[in-house]
Design a protein around this motif. Structure first.
Motif, PDB file in Angstrom:
ATOM      1  N   LEU A  29       0.829  -1.201   0.000  1.00 54.32           N
ATOM      2  CA  LEU A  29       0.000   0.000   0.000  1.00 54.32           C
ATOM      3  C   LEU A  29       0.868   1.257   0.000  1.00 54.32           C
ATOM      4  N   ASP A  30       1.961   1.249   0.760  1.00 49.77           N
ATOM      5  CA  ASP A  30       2.863   2.399   0.785  1.00 49.77           C
ATOM      6  C   ASP A  30       3.523   2.596  -0.584  1.00 49.77           C
ATOM      7  N   ALA A  31       3.957   1.514  -1.215  1.00 52.22           N
ATOM      8  CA  ALA A  31       4.552   1.628  -2.554  1.00 52.22           C
ATOM      9  C   ALA A  31       3.539   2.193  -3.539  1.00 52.22           C
ATOM     10  N   TYR A  32       2.293   1.765  -3.429  1.00 53.19           N
ATOM     11  CA  TYR A  32       1.221   2.280  -4.288  1.00 53.19           C
ATOM     12  C   TYR A  32       1.000   3.767  -4.025  1.00 53.19           C
ATOM     13  N   ALA A  33       0.957   4.163  -2.767  1.00 50.10           N
ATOM     14  CA  ALA A  33       0.759   5.574  -2.431  1.00 50.10           C
ATOM     15  C   ALA A  33       1.889   6.435  -2.997  1.00 50.10           C
ATOM     16  N   ARG A  34       3.103   5.915  -3.016  1.00 50.95           N
ATOM     17  CA  ARG A  34       4.271   6.647  -3.528  1.00 50.95           C
ATOM     18  C   ARG A  34       4.266   6.757  -5.054  1.00 50.95           C
ATOM     19  N   ASP A  35       3.585   5.835  -5.720  1.00 47.17           N
ATOM     20  CA  ASP A  35       3.504   5.824  -7.176  1.00 47.17           C
ATOM     21  C   ASP A  35       2.674   7.023  -7.654  1.00 47.17           C
ATOM     22  N   PRO A  36       2.985   7.589  -8.805  1.00 48.28           N
ATOM     23  CA  PRO A  36       2.163   8.700  -9.313  1.00 48.28           C
ATOM     24  C   PRO A  36       0.668   8.354  -9.418  1.00 48.28           C
ATOM     25  N   MET A  37       0.354   7.081  -9.703  1.00 46.75           N
ATOM     26  CA  MET A  37      -1.059   6.696  -9.812  1.00 46.75           C
ATOM     27  C   MET A  37      -1.725   6.559  -8.448  1.00 46.75           C
ATOM     28  N   GLY A  38      -0.936   6.598  -7.385  1.00 45.20           N
ATOM     29  CA  GLY A  38      -1.473   6.551  -6.028  1.00 45.20           C
ATOM     30  C   GLY A  38      -1.362   7.876  -5.300  1.00 45.20           C
ATOM     31  N   GLY A  39      -0.877   8.898  -5.988  1.00 47.22           N
ATOM     32  CA  GLY A  39      -0.778  10.221  -5.384  1.00 47.22           C
ATOM     33  C   GLY A  39       0.638  10.734  -5.212  1.00 47.22           C
ATOM     34  N   GLY A  40       1.624   9.845  -5.278  1.00 53.23           N
ATOM     35  CA  GLY A  40       3.010  10.262  -5.236  1.00 53.23           C
ATOM     36  C   GLY A  40       3.558  10.618  -3.866  1.00 53.23           C
ATOM     37  N   GLU A  41       2.842  10.266  -2.813  1.00 53.69           N
ATOM     38  CA  GLU A  41       3.318  10.547  -1.460  1.00 53.69           C
ATOM     39  C   GLU A  41       3.206   9.300  -0.596  1.00 53.69           C
ATOM     40  N   ALA A  42       4.198   9.097   0.250  1.00 55.30           N
ATOM     41  CA  ALA A  42       4.192   7.938   1.146  1.00 55.30           C
ATOM     42  C   ALA A  42       2.983   7.986   2.078  1.00 55.30           C
ATOM     43  N   VAL A  76       3.684  -9.356  -3.992  1.00 60.31           N
ATOM     44  CA  VAL A  76       3.758  -8.684  -5.288  1.00 60.31           C
ATOM     45  C   VAL A  76       2.451  -8.021  -5.710  1.00 60.31           C
ATOM     46  N   GLY A  77       1.370  -8.220  -4.970  1.00 60.50           N
ATOM     47  CA  GLY A  77       0.108  -7.603  -5.358  1.00 60.50           C
ATOM     48  C   GLY A  77      -0.866  -7.510  -4.202  1.00 60.50           C
ATOM     49  N   LEU A  78      -1.763  -6.511  -4.296  1.00 60.80           N
ATOM     50  CA  LEU A  78      -2.727  -6.241  -3.238  1.00 60.80           C
ATOM     51  C   LEU A  78      -4.023  -5.716  -3.815  1.00 60.80           C
ATOM     52  N   ALA A  79      -5.123  -6.200  -3.280  1.00 63.87           N
ATOM     53  CA  ALA A  79      -6.443  -5.626  -3.558  1.00 63.87           C
ATOM     54  C   ALA A  79      -7.145  -5.423  -2.221  1.00 63.87           C
ATOM     55  N   ASN A  80      -7.469  -4.172  -1.901  1.00 64.95           N
ATOM     56  CA  ASN A  80      -8.279  -3.857  -0.721  1.00 64.95           C
ATOM     57  C   ASN A  80      -9.693  -3.589  -1.210  1.00 64.95           C
ATOM     58  N   ASN A  95     -16.539  -2.811  -3.855  1.00 67.02           N
ATOM     59  CA  ASN A  95     -15.709  -1.744  -4.391  1.00 67.02           C
ATOM     60  C   ASN A  95     -14.250  -2.121  -4.188  1.00 67.02           C
ATOM     61  N   VAL A  96     -13.496  -2.117  -5.283  1.00 66.19           N
ATOM     62  CA  VAL A  96     -12.057  -2.322  -5.206  1.00 66.19           C
ATOM     63  C   VAL A  96     -11.470  -0.954  -4.877  1.00 66.19           C
ATOM     64  N   HIS A  97     -11.110  -0.774  -3.630  1.00 63.61           N
ATOM     65  CA  HIS A  97     -10.623   0.530  -3.185  1.00 63.61           C
ATOM     66  C   HIS A  97      -9.166   0.742  -3.581  1.00 63.61           C
ATOM     67  N   ASP A  98      -8.361  -0.296  -3.485  1.00 62.22           N
ATOM     68  CA  ASP A  98      -6.950  -0.248  -3.889  1.00 62.22           C
ATOM     69  C   ASP A  98      -6.633  -1.516  -4.670  1.00 62.22           C
TER      70      ASP A  98
END
Length: 169
Positions: A29-42, A76-80, A95-98
């Motif tokens: 989830l943190d890696a996703y948040a850091r990604d531009p598609m997740g907002g780009g912030e930890a 290697v993968g996550l679905a919340n 709803n697939v939130h993440d």
């Protein structure tokens, strides 16, 4: 529930009480948040410390994890996902939130496998549909269309729905 495909990718429902699963969930989830598609912030320290225990309190939330290999060593993968309710259909929805796949593991159809498992769980709950939101420039949009997702609209003359938010203090 766990399934392993011949290439060693294993998908399982996250056990929020399992420290390995909790660590994998926060890391992905943190890696996703850091990604531009997740907002780009930890993720905030608060979110990192509390997201798993807060999800565990929600009887209508579930998470799926993908691991590369038989153990829980290489997440290697996550679905919340969050169970909701469609008032028009008078049935549950999911709803697939993440949904995220580790950058080094993209292109291996892990996201597709996670969505197949989300659908299996959704059907087990009697859900009428699965929803998700995606940025228009997200490369994963191709995966979602290939997996049967489409822009939401009731009547083409009324236009397509927009996802909106309002942050509360």
């Amino acid at each position: 529930m766990s399934n392993t495909i011949s290439d060693g990718i294993r998908i399982c429902r996250a056990d929020y009480a399992n420290p390995r699963h909790a660590t994998a969930l926060v890391s992905l989830l943190d890696a996703y948040a850091r990604d531009p598609m997740g907002g780009g912030e930890a993720l905030s320290d608060f979110a990192k410390a509390n997201v798993v225990s807060e999800l565990a309190k929600l009887p209508y939330a579930f998470s799926l994890l993908a691991f590369d290999g038989e153990g829980d060593d290489a997440p290697v993968g996550l679905a919340n996902c969050i169970l909701g309710f469609s008032t028009f259909a008078c049935k549950p929805l999911v709803n697939v939130h993440d949904l995220t796949v580790a950058a080094a593991s993209r292109g291996r159809r892990i996201g597709e496998r996670l969505l197949v498992e989300v659908e299996r769980v959704a059907r087990a709950h009697g859900a009428c549909k699965i929803t998700l939101e995606v940025l228009s420039n997200n490369p994963a949009l191709r995966l979602y269309v290939r997996s049967g997702f489409a822009q939401y609209q009731l009547d083409p003359a009324a236009g397509q729905a927009s996802f909106m938010q309002k942050w509360l203090d």
